[in-house]
Design an enzyme around this catalytic site. Structure first.
Site, PDB file in Angstrom:
ATOM      1  N   TRP A 133     -18.948  18.075  10.046  1.00 16.68           N
ATOM      2  CA  TRP A 133     -17.884  17.635   9.139  1.00 16.68           C
ATOM      3  C   TRP A 133     -18.011  18.320   7.788  1.00 16.68           C
ATOM      4  CZ3 TRP A 133     -17.071  11.604   9.643  1.00 16.68           C
ATOM      5  CH2 TRP A 133     -16.655  11.326  10.957  1.00 16.68           C
ATOM      6  N   LYS A 192     -13.216  19.103  10.576  1.00 20.87           N
ATOM      7  CA  LYS A 192     -14.234  19.160  11.628  1.00 20.87           C
ATOM      8  C   LYS A 192     -14.395  20.610  12.077  1.00 20.87           C
ATOM      9  CE  LYS A 192     -13.132  14.491  12.630  1.00 20.87           C
ATOM     10  NZ  LYS A 192     -11.784  14.081  12.356  1.00 20.87           N
ATOM     11  N   GLU A 209      -6.229  -2.906  -0.760  1.00 20.06           N
ATOM     12  CA  GLU A 209      -6.673  -4.015   0.098  1.00 20.06           C
ATOM     13  C   GLU A 209      -7.912  -4.710  -0.452  1.00 20.06           C
ATOM     14  OE1 GLU A 209      -5.689  -1.064   1.055  1.00 20.06           O
ATOM     15  OE2 GLU A 209      -4.602  -1.100   2.950  1.00 20.06           O
ATOM     16  N   THR A 247       0.847  -1.189   0.000  1.00 17.94           N
ATOM     17  CA  THR A 247       0.000   0.000   0.000  1.00 17.94           C
ATOM     18  C   THR A 247       0.884   1.241   0.000  1.00 17.94           C
ATOM     19  OG1 THR A 247      -0.014   0.096   2.394  1.00 17.94           O
ATOM     20  CG2 THR A 247      -1.798  -1.118   1.374  1.00 17.94           C
TER      21      THR A 247
HETATM   22  P1  AMP Z   1      -4.975   2.856  -2.812  1.00 18.02           P
HETATM   23  O1  AMP Z   1      -5.005   1.689  -1.935  1.00 18.02           O
HETATM   24  O2  AMP Z   1      -3.636   3.516  -2.898  1.00 18.02           O
HETATM   25  O3  AMP Z   1      -5.538   2.553  -4.158  1.00 18.02           O
HETATM   26  O4  AMP Z   1      -5.911   3.960  -2.157  1.00 18.02           O
HETATM   27  C1  AMP Z   1      -7.241   3.672  -1.803  1.00 18.02           C
HETATM   28  C2  AMP Z   1      -7.922   4.934  -1.371  1.00 18.02           C
HETATM   29  O5  AMP Z   1      -8.051   5.839  -2.473  1.00 18.02           O
HETATM   30  C3  AMP Z   1      -9.337   4.723  -0.906  1.00 18.02           C
HETATM   31  O6  AMP Z   1      -9.391   4.254   0.421  1.00 18.02           O
HETATM   32  C4  AMP Z   1      -9.916   6.121  -1.058  1.00 18.02           C
HETATM   33  O7  AMP Z   1      -9.550   6.974   0.015  1.00 18.02           O
HETATM   34  C5  AMP Z   1      -9.233   6.630  -2.303  1.00 18.02           C
HETATM   35  N1  AMP Z   1     -10.120   6.455  -3.459  1.00 18.02           N
HETATM   36  C6  AMP Z   1     -10.100   5.491  -4.383  1.00 18.02           C
HETATM   37  N2  AMP Z   1     -11.054   5.693  -5.307  1.00 18.02           N
HETATM   38  C7  AMP Z   1     -11.718   6.813  -4.950  1.00 18.02           C
HETATM   39  C8  AMP Z   1     -12.831   7.548  -5.480  1.00 18.02           C
HETATM   40  N3  AMP Z   1     -13.436   7.201  -6.600  1.00 18.02           N
HETATM   41  N4  AMP Z   1     -13.248   8.634  -4.799  1.00 18.02           N
HETATM   42  C9  AMP Z   1     -12.638   9.033  -3.653  1.00 18.02           C
HETATM   43  N5  AMP Z   1     -11.581   8.400  -3.119  1.00 18.02           N
HETATM   44  C10 AMP Z   1     -11.132   7.304  -3.750  1.00 18.02           C
END
Ligand code: AMP
Length: 547
Positions: free
Chosen positions: A449, A444, A331, A186
């Site tokens: 929020w 916040k 994940e 990650t």
């Molecule tokens: P990653 O594991 O690096 O792909 O990051 C995942 C995170 O990216 C998610 O938990 C979200 O916070 C963000 N994310 C992914 N897709 C979106 C989306 N369409 N809109 C908003 N946030 C997103």
């Protein structure tokens, strides 16, 4: 009583075997690191994947050993996807945009034995190899003629000579479908990275689901260009879903700029593309600046961070390209939700339809989701109440590799484990999820929020704004108030007061940012996402004007 159906494990080798047998002549086209265009078919690819498997055997790699890649989207990377996992080894795709220290750390943590890399990453490998003690073999993904002289990288061999000497026959082994197939660390902004360890079963189920009409709708009639990198969550599973359906694949290689992507979309008659918003912004800018149109592109999946409504509208209204907004995470293999309409939405006006399409979408079968409050109590699906988003399902992590970070799950009263996504959102009556924020980024203000995503989306709809990122800053009365950092489009101007004015009528008054800070660039992470921590650091001396 057990069912009486055949039990055949869901293995990744089965996907490429199927593609070879049923879609053998479907094309895979790649822009190579060498600069030219390479084309061959699934049949060629399956043959070379078997050569890769034989070549791995020749290195005496054990079942489950890790083989790492530092590579762009291309046919050799695709062959490794199948040759490595199909033969029972674990493919570890490394994000080349990570810091050298992190790359050294994760190769050791993963205990990678082999590193296959595109030549564009030679300087990176030269800088880091002495710190990657587990790696015994380095493979440059090129032919003998392109091999670098005196690289200083130990045991370096060329991919082409490595596989050329191997037979093209290989009996893919049969094993438990829960065996690990690939891993991805990650892009966590704090602490050491943690790895999601995917299995053959999770990958195959995800590939099926991803191809569904209400998900990525991938078929044998498509030509797909995944701009999303193969080093980031297996390019959202597209290499597997394309093999399962026989879709033509078009790999962009290292050329991710708007012009190169546009040329490939047109030349290869691409019907379907997928990537993060930052890439599509570059594409739209190029297309707009040159008065171009898309001749074949019908759909594009945009996800990875919130897709600004202005982008969805531009694709839809100006170019007739349908945007499918998607949400997921490393994940989750990564797909969680995708935004497509339901039958009952047919009669809605275009504006009403658009309101739904701006959301992150509905859960895919295989992903169970809920929002909970601070006490862990499930919150209503009313489209207004926001809470922490939890998920569970067969392609969602149970724990991280080597149990790094301990048990990540939270347990409900019935004892079921849910993965906390770290995202905050609402779910409406029809099951459409809308992400408000990462829980740590939500602002916040006076006990309420404010969504930083909403604030950013409005800012980027202004014609003079190229990029925007919203953070909360301390406020004596309201605890926190939002400010927005903005990068202006070249040659265009807007003042802070004009931009604040732009929010009028588009957002509740108390949600309008208190200030606009113009910056040259917004810090982006290895997967193109805004690094809010870095931005907070950048603006640490900023003082909020309190009027
Ligand atoms: P990653 O594991 O690096 O792909 O990051 C995942 C995170 O990216 C998610 O938990 C979200 O916070 C963000 N994310 C992914 N897709 C979106 C989306 N369409 N809109 C908003 N946030 C997103």
């Amino acid at each position: 009583m057990l069912g009486l159906m055949q039990s055949q494990p869901l293995l990744i080798s089965g996907l490429i075997e199927f593609a070879e047998r049923h879609h053998g002549d479907a094309e895979i086209v790649s822009r190579r690191v060498e600069g030219d265009i390479h084309r061959y078919t699934y049949r060629d690819s399956a043959r070379r994947a078997r050569q890769v498997a034989n070549a791995l055997d020749s290195l005496n790699l054990a079942f489950g050993d890790r083989v790492a890649t530092l590579a762009w989207n291309g046919y050799r990377h695709f062959e490794l996807y199948f040759g490595v996992s199909g033969s029972g080894r674990v493919l570890h795709t490394i994000n080349p945009r990570l810091h050298l220290d992190q790359i050294a750390w994760i190769t050791k943590h993963a205990e990678d034995q082999v590193l296959c890399f595109d030549l564009s990453f030679l300087p990176l490998v030269q800088a880091v190899h002495s710190r990657c003690s587990s790696i015994k073999h380095y493979i440059a993904m090129c032919d003998e003629a392109a091999m670098p002289k005196d690289s200083g990288v130990p045991n370096l061999i060329s991919y082409e000579s490595w596989i050329a000497a191997r037979p093209a026959t290989y009996a893919w082994p049969n094993f438990d479908e829960n065996t690990a197939s690939s891993m991805c660390y990650t892009s966590g902004t704090t602490g050491n990275p943690k790895a999601a360890l995917y299995s053959h079963r999770s990958t195959t189920l995800h590939a099926y689901a991803a191809a569904l009409p209400d998900v990525m709708c991938i078929s044998a009639r498509d030509a797909i260009l995944p701009v999303v990198p193969m080093f980031h969550v297996n390019a959202w599973g597209i290499p597997y879903s394309a093999s399962l359906t026989g879709a033509k694949l078009v790999f962009p290689g290292p050329a991710m700029d708007g012009k190169s992507i546009y040329e490939l979309l047109e030349a290869e008659k691409v019907t379907y593309a997928a990537g993060v918003p930052t890439v599509w912004q570059m594409l739209l800018t190029h297309v707009k600046a040159n008065g171009l149109k898309f001749s074949h592109l019908k759909r594009t999946v945009i996800g990875g961070s919130a897709c600004p409504p202005a982008m969805i509208r531009a694709f839809n209204d100006d170019y007739g390209v349908e945007v499918l907004h998607a949400w997921g995470m490393t994940e989750m293999s990564p797909l969680g939700t995708l935004c497509t309409l339901k039958n009952k939405h047919d009669t809605l006006s275009d504006d009403e339809k658009m309101k739904i399409r701006l959301k992150q979408g509905r859960a895919i079968y295989g992903v169970d989701m809920k929002i909970v409050g601070e006490t862990g109590k499930e919150l209503p699906w009313d489209g207004k109440t926001y809470g922490d988003l939890l998920v569970r399902g067969p392609w969602i992590v149970r724990e991280y590799f080597k149990n790094e970070g301990g048990d990540p799950l939270v347990y409900d009263k019935a004892g079921a484990g849910w993965f906390p996504t770290g995202d905050v959102g609402t779910i409406d009556e029809d099951g459409y999820l809308q992400i408000t924020d990462r829980s740590k980024d939500v602002i916040k203000s006076g006990g309420e929020w404010i969504s930083s995503i909403d604030i950013e989306n409005i800012a980027v709809a202004h014609p003079a704004v190229a990029m925007a990122a919203c953070i909360g800053v301390a406020h004596p009365k309201w605890d926190e108030r939002p400010i927005v950092a903005v990068v202006k489009r070249p040659g265009m101007d807007v003042s802070a007061a004009e931009l604040i004015q732009f929010y009028e009528g588009k957002s509740a008054k108390w949600q309008i940012p208190d200030d606009v800070v113009f910056v040259d660039a917004i810090p982006l992470g290895a997967t193109g996402k805004i690094l809010k921590n870095r931005l907070r650091e950048m603006l640490k001396d900023y003082v909020l004007p309190i009027g």
